[in-house]
Design an enzyme around this catalytic site. Structure first.
Site, PDB file in Angstrom:
ATOM      1  CB  CYS A  83      17.766 -21.617 -12.377  1.00 47.01           C
ATOM      2  SG  CYS A  83      19.133 -21.105 -11.321  1.00 47.01           S
ATOM      3  NE  ARG A 132      31.237 -35.765  -5.147  1.00 50.90           N
ATOM      4  CZ  ARG A 132      30.618 -34.610  -5.410  1.00 50.90           C
ATOM      5  NH1 ARG A 132      30.906 -33.937  -6.524  1.00 50.90           N
ATOM      6  NH2 ARG A 132      29.707 -34.140  -4.571  1.00 50.90           N
ATOM      7  CB  SER A 142      28.796 -39.409  -2.681  1.00 49.21           C
ATOM      8  OG  SER A 142      28.448 -38.417  -1.756  1.00 49.21           O
ATOM      9  CG  HIS A 183      21.927 -25.682 -11.690  1.00 47.45           C
ATOM     10  ND1 HIS A 183      21.147 -25.463 -12.814  1.00 47.45           N
ATOM     11  CD2 HIS A 183      21.479 -24.792 -10.752  1.00 47.45           C
ATOM     12  CE1 HIS A 183      20.283 -24.495 -12.572  1.00 47.45           C
ATOM     13  NE2 HIS A 183      20.473 -24.056 -11.331  1.00 47.45           N
ATOM     14  CB  CYS A 189      13.824 -22.797  -7.211  1.00 48.53           C
ATOM     15  SG  CYS A 189      15.426 -23.608  -7.083  1.00 48.53           S
TER      16      CYS A 189
END
Length: 390
Positions: free
Chosen positions: A89, A218, A221, A346, A376
């Site tokens: 990532c 959103r 939410s 992501h 991470c």
């Protein structure tokens, strides 16, 4: 003394899985971002010496050194090379660090760093084809039985299991992680509505249609809505699709050079790379790496947590930034102030650059001096980078 500064930073809108960008080839999206970066800066592309490009699942349309293919797809001179970086990532954040190191060491003066991931077309796990025999199977299978450390989990270890373990270790409740997720969407929606993303997003062409806004946000939410979602990793756990990062498509890039070169070209830097580090952590829990990475970055920089005006800690799962905040004592108002991957998405290999793009523009808008980002990463590593606004 040589330094590495960022003179332009741009990203695509982030597309949701099977959304507006799903029909776009990874090379084509990368090429559009490179083109936008050059156009916004006004640089003569013949001056660019290399492209460092992050990508995680390098198969299919993302295979064959997509960093080089992006250069060719943009129509840039054949003399400009490119290579592809995989630190999971953190791939495009590592690309920024690699570019900065190359510039500071004098091996180049001008480099583009960034990355791409088209998760609609090349899904997670696509490269983990099962093999046969002792020499077969993906590398991660070397730890396949490590979930035995975590009572209640079964099957191959994964990041969802790691997120559940972090939530348990830090006594984070379902309400807390869902409240954080709602906040992410609210902050991202506010940023979009007030135009705070306009400087960083470039409109891209998706099958002939102009695409200019992040798809995953959103604004409606609520904790009550999220509370009805299932917990797939642990029966009585807290992790759901609502408090985890979205599977997404996107690309981002930064134009980097020495401050001396920027001055000679009449370009005004946004920020300089102040400190860049990477460290390892628990390879099974995987997601706590930003905690020691942040500590190392602060130690190397000589700065304290209170010196940092904004933090971008990737929202892989809500417990990741929450645990990081508990350990560091950082201000919640400074943590992911424009929302994060829970709301925006992501796109793996692009996310490190996306966080950097957002962070340096945020420092510009707010007048902040220092910003820190950390990710991470699969296998238990984490990059941390501190930028100083100029």
């Amino acid at each position: 003394m040589r330094d590495a500064v960022i003179v332009e930073a741009v990203r695509s809108p982030i597309g949701k899985r099977n959304g507006a960008l799903s029909g776009v080839h990874a090379v084509d999206l990368s090429a559009q971002i490179l083109t936008a970066l050059a156009e916004r800066s006004g640089i003569d592309v013949n001056l660019i010496e290399d492209v460092h490009w992050g990508n995680v699942i390098s198969i299919g349309q993302q295979s064959g050194n997509i960093g080089r293919m992006a250069v060719l797809g943009a129509g840039w001179p054949e003399a400009i090379p490119g290579f592809t970086v995989d630190r999971q990532c953190g791939s495009s954040q590592q690309a920024i660090s690699t570019a900065a190191a190359t510039i500071v060491s004098g091996q180049a003066d001008i480099i583009v760093a960034g990355g791409v991931e088209m998760m609609s077309n090349v899904p997670m796990g696509a490269a983990s084809v099962e093999g046969t025999g002792e020499m077969g199977g993906p590398a991660v299978d070397r730890y396949a039985d490590e979930l035995s450390r975590f009572p209640g989990f079964h099957g191959r270890f994964n990041q969802g299991a790691g997120a559940e373990k972090i939530a348990a270790d830090y006594k984070l409740t379902r309400s807390q992680v869902d409240e954080y997720s709602v906040q992410s969407h609210e902050r991202a929606a506010q940023a979009r509505e007030t135009g705070l993303f306009e400087d960083e997003i470039t409109t891209v062409s998706a099958n002939g249609t102009a695409f200019a806004a992040d798809e995953g946000i959103r604004p409606g939410s609520t904790v009550e809505k999220l509370g009805g979602l299932k917990t797939p990793f642990l029966a009585d756990g807290v992790i759901t699709a609502g408090n985890a990062s979205q599977i997404s498509d996107g690309a981002a890039a930064l134009l980097m050079m020495t401050s001396e070169k920027a001055a000679s070209l009449g370009l005004k830097p946004l920020a300089r790379v102040h400190t860049a580090v990477v460290t390892g952590d628990d390879p099974v829990k995987m997601l706590t790496g930003p905690i020691p990475a942040t500590a190392l970055a602060l130690k190397r920089s000589g700065l304290s947590i209170t010196d940092i005006d904004a933090f971008e800690i990737n929202e892989a799962f809500a417990p990741v930034p929450l645990a990081w905040q508990i350990e560091t004592g950082a201000s919640g108002k400074r943590l992911n102030p424009l929302g994060g991957a829970i709301a925006l998405g992501h796109p793996l290999g692009a996310s490190g650059a996306r966080l950097a793009v957002t962070l340096v523009h945020h420092l510009k808008h707010t007048g902040g001096r220092y910003g820190l980002q950390s990710m991470c990463e699969g296998g238990g590593t984490a990059n941390a980078t501190i930028y100083e606004a100029l």
